[in-house]
Design an enzyme around this catalytic site. Structure first.
Site, PDB file in Angstrom:
ATOM      1  N   LEU A  73       0.817 -15.290  11.594  1.00  0.00           N
ATOM      2  CA  LEU A  73       2.166 -14.989  11.125  1.00  0.00           C
ATOM      3  C   LEU A  73       3.062 -14.388  12.204  1.00  0.00           C
ATOM      4  O   LEU A  73       4.277 -14.281  12.015  1.00  0.00           O
ATOM      5  CB  LEU A  73       2.097 -14.041   9.926  1.00  0.00           C
ATOM      6  CG  LEU A  73       1.406 -14.603   8.683  1.00  0.00           C
ATOM      7  CD1 LEU A  73       1.326 -13.532   7.596  1.00  0.00           C
ATOM      8  CD2 LEU A  73       2.130 -15.833   8.156  1.00  0.00           C
ATOM      9  N   LYS A  74       2.481 -14.004  13.324  1.00  0.00           N
ATOM     10  CA  LYS A  74       3.293 -13.424  14.398  1.00  0.00           C
ATOM     11  C   LYS A  74       3.958 -14.488  15.263  1.00  0.00           C
ATOM     12  O   LYS A  74       4.766 -14.154  16.130  1.00  0.00           O
ATOM     13  CB  LYS A  74       2.415 -12.504  15.265  1.00  0.00           C
ATOM     14  CG  LYS A  74       1.916 -11.271  14.509  1.00  0.00           C
ATOM     15  CD  LYS A  74       1.083 -10.374  15.404  1.00  0.00           C
ATOM     16  CE  LYS A  74       0.601  -9.141  14.643  1.00  0.00           C
ATOM     17  NZ  LYS A  74      -0.235  -8.249  15.487  1.00  0.00           N
ATOM     18  N   GLY A 137      -4.407   5.207   2.484  1.00  0.00           N
ATOM     19  CA  GLY A 137      -5.138   5.740   1.346  1.00  0.00           C
ATOM     20  C   GLY A 137      -6.194   4.772   0.862  1.00  0.00           C
ATOM     21  O   GLY A 137      -6.194   3.583   1.194  1.00  0.00           O
ATOM     22  N   HIS A 138      -7.104   5.287   0.056  1.00  0.00           N
ATOM     23  CA  HIS A 138      -8.123   4.484  -0.611  1.00  0.00           C
ATOM     24  C   HIS A 138      -8.192   4.899  -2.069  1.00  0.00           C
ATOM     25  O   HIS A 138      -7.556   5.879  -2.488  1.00  0.00           O
ATOM     26  CB  HIS A 138      -9.483   4.641   0.068  1.00  0.00           C
ATOM     27  CG  HIS A 138      -9.633   3.806   1.308  1.00  0.00           C
ATOM     28  ND1 HIS A 138      -9.587   2.422   1.288  1.00  0.00           N
ATOM     29  CD2 HIS A 138      -9.833   4.169   2.605  1.00  0.00           C
ATOM     30  CE1 HIS A 138      -9.748   1.967   2.519  1.00  0.00           C
ATOM     31  NE2 HIS A 138      -9.895   2.998   3.338  1.00  0.00           N
ATOM     32  N   ASP A 139      -8.987   4.172  -2.822  1.00  0.00           N
ATOM     33  CA  ASP A 139      -9.074   4.375  -4.270  1.00  0.00           C
ATOM     34  C   ASP A 139      -9.270   5.846  -4.640  1.00  0.00           C
ATOM     35  O   ASP A 139      -8.596   6.377  -5.531  1.00  0.00           O
ATOM     36  CB  ASP A 139     -10.233   3.539  -4.828  1.00  0.00           C
ATOM     37  CG  ASP A 139     -10.209   3.425  -6.331  1.00  0.00           C
ATOM     38  OD1 ASP A 139      -9.546   2.517  -6.854  1.00  0.00           O
ATOM     39  OD2 ASP A 139     -10.839   4.268  -7.004  1.00  0.00           O
ATOM     40  N   TYR A 142      -6.019   7.832  -4.388  1.00  0.00           N
ATOM     41  CA  TYR A 142      -5.034   7.545  -5.428  1.00  0.00           C
ATOM     42  C   TYR A 142      -5.425   8.241  -6.741  1.00  0.00           C
ATOM     43  O   TYR A 142      -4.581   8.800  -7.442  1.00  0.00           O
ATOM     44  CB  TYR A 142      -4.909   6.041  -5.661  1.00  0.00           C
ATOM     45  CG  TYR A 142      -4.730   5.233  -4.397  1.00  0.00           C
ATOM     46  CD1 TYR A 142      -3.954   5.708  -3.334  1.00  0.00           C
ATOM     47  CD2 TYR A 142      -5.333   3.990  -4.251  1.00  0.00           C
ATOM     48  CE1 TYR A 142      -3.797   4.969  -2.178  1.00  0.00           C
ATOM     49  CE2 TYR A 142      -5.169   3.244  -3.096  1.00  0.00           C
ATOM     50  CZ  TYR A 142      -4.421   3.734  -2.057  1.00  0.00           C
ATOM     51  OH  TYR A 142      -4.267   3.006  -0.904  1.00  0.00           O
ATOM     52  N   ASP A 168      -7.706   0.623  -7.626  1.00  0.00           N
ATOM     53  CA  ASP A 168      -7.537  -0.700  -7.023  1.00  0.00           C
ATOM     54  C   ASP A 168      -7.442  -1.784  -8.096  1.00  0.00           C
ATOM     55  O   ASP A 168      -6.542  -2.630  -8.063  1.00  0.00           O
ATOM     56  CB  ASP A 168      -8.722  -1.021  -6.107  1.00  0.00           C
ATOM     57  CG  ASP A 168      -8.664  -0.284  -4.784  1.00  0.00           C
ATOM     58  OD1 ASP A 168      -7.727   0.510  -4.580  1.00  0.00           O
ATOM     59  OD2 ASP A 168      -9.560  -0.496  -3.951  1.00  0.00           O
TER      60      ASP A 168
END
Length: 393
Positions: A73-74, A137-139, A142, A168
């Site tokens: 995509l770059k 962050g991770h589950d 959160y 998640d």
């Protein structure tokens, strides 16, 4: 059969769990999902153990029924490919941090100018706004910030890592699918799409449900083991004599009477109706003592014919063999592509018209690149040229 979402075509830019679980549900229901994957930055889910036939079991499951286009995509040429795909792909699912898709020229405003019917779903940890929008962050983070971890676990040992990714999946994935389908319905009336901002923390906060309602309306702050459903009552897990566990949810009087009668202690039922914490603790201690008099197999047999909301805590190996799960056909065989099949969890949704059979496990990186570009009308020479330029894999 095509499935209820056969008319939807999704460009999936997501990796790991939240986005892929959302697009798995869409694909299982018939949507055509095309994963846009980086040829240089691998989705780490592809290498996550355990492996089956050299392939990550998690990747094979979460990405079944989806095609894979390996696109850098770059590079400017990649943007042109995406623009062509937008002619008939009306949903974008992405999971980058806020601003990444914009920097790639693939933000909502840029893409809706190409296709005004576009529904664009962004799943992130903290959302597209607020002071934490760019924070990692991770589950577990959160759930902590959303208040959920404050009243789970045990008083003495604190909150527990749950083992499954609640924020998640229940947060990002399921809310993402709900919002996406709502936007599809709205588009049927308005003719235009919209951008859906899904924050896993926001959605986890909404999962507080009863505890959150009680706090906001009445100021009742829940703590560990002080609520009816978090260990503050007899509603809990109980150990057998041989170290296995059973769940007890006998909240209603009829179920409590069945529970106590089955254990040979019918006189305990009255304590189950008391709201007093002291009596609840007495009942809990009595139930612990009764359960610990019996081995797991004996307790399973004892409660098999009793409608008391008591069920054994099963391992995954035991769960897949349970007659209820087998009757619901929750395990399916998915073709690997070599003539064999892999056992996977089936789509849990049951439609009277049925769902399409699983087509294949998660695809090899870039497996469908030539096929997809050919469908866009690209010649073999042009595809080879893009490959030499390392735009595609």
């Amino acid at each position: 059969m095509p499935g209820p979402l056969a008319s939807l075509k999704v460009l999936d830019f997501s990796t790991l769990l939240p986005g892929p679980f959302a697009s798995l549900l869409l694909a299982d229901m018939g949507a055509q999902v095309l994963r846009i994957e980086s040829p240089t930055r691998m989705d780490l889910l592809r290498v996550l153990p355990p492996h089956d036939h050299g392939v990550s079991a998690s990747h094979a499951y979460l990405n079944r029924n989806k095609r894979s286009l390996a696109l850098d995509l770059k590079q400017p040429e990649a943007l042109e490919v995406i623009k062509q795909l937008l002619a008939d792909h009306d949903i974008v699912l992405e999971q980058f941090r806020p601003g990444v898709m914009e920097r790639l020229g693939l933000g909502y405003d840029a893409l809706k100018a190409i296709n005004p019917r576009l529904i664009y779903v962004s799943i992130t940890g903290y959302g597209q706004s607020g002071p934490y929008k760019d924070r990692a962050g991770h589950d577990i983070n959160y759930l902590a910030l959303a208040g959920l971890a404050s009243y789970t676990g045990r008083t003495e040992s604190g909150p527990l890592p749950l083992g499954m990714q609640v924020a998640d999946v229940a947060g990002g994935s399921l809310h993402g699918v709900i919002g996406l389908l709502a936007a599809v319905i709205a588009r049927q009336h308005s003719g235009v799409g919209q951008h859906l901002d899904v924050s896993m923390t926001d959605c986890a906060f909404s999962l507080n449900a009863m505890a959150g309602a009680g706090y906001l309306a009445c100021g009742v702050e829940p703590g560990r083991e002080d609520q009816m459903l978090n260990g503050g009552s007899f509603y809990d897990y109980y150990r057998s004599r041989d170290g296995r566990w059973l769940s007890v949810g006998s909240l209603e009087p009829a179920f409590m009477q069945q529970l106590c009668s089955a254990l040979g202690r019918p006189e305990l039922a009255a304590k189950g109706l008391s709201p007093k914490p002291a009596e609840q603790q007495v009942l809990k201690n009595e139930l612990k003592a009764e359960f610990e008099k019996h081995d797991f197999a004996q307790l399973c047999e004892l409660f098999a014919g009793v409608d008391a909301c008591v069920e054994p805590v099963l391992s995954l190996a035991e769960a897949v063999q349970h007659p209820q799960l087998q009757a619901r056909e929750l395990v399916t065989q998915v073709p690997r592509g070599d003539g064999s099949a892999q056992a996977q969890m089936a789509c849990p949704l049951k439609f009277s018209e049925g769902l399409p059979e699983p087509r294949h496990i998660g695809a090899v990186l870039g497996q469908h690149t030539d096929q997809v570009l050919g469908e866009l009308g690209m010649s073999a020479e042009r595809i080879a040229e893009l490959r030499r330029a390392k735009v595609i894999l």
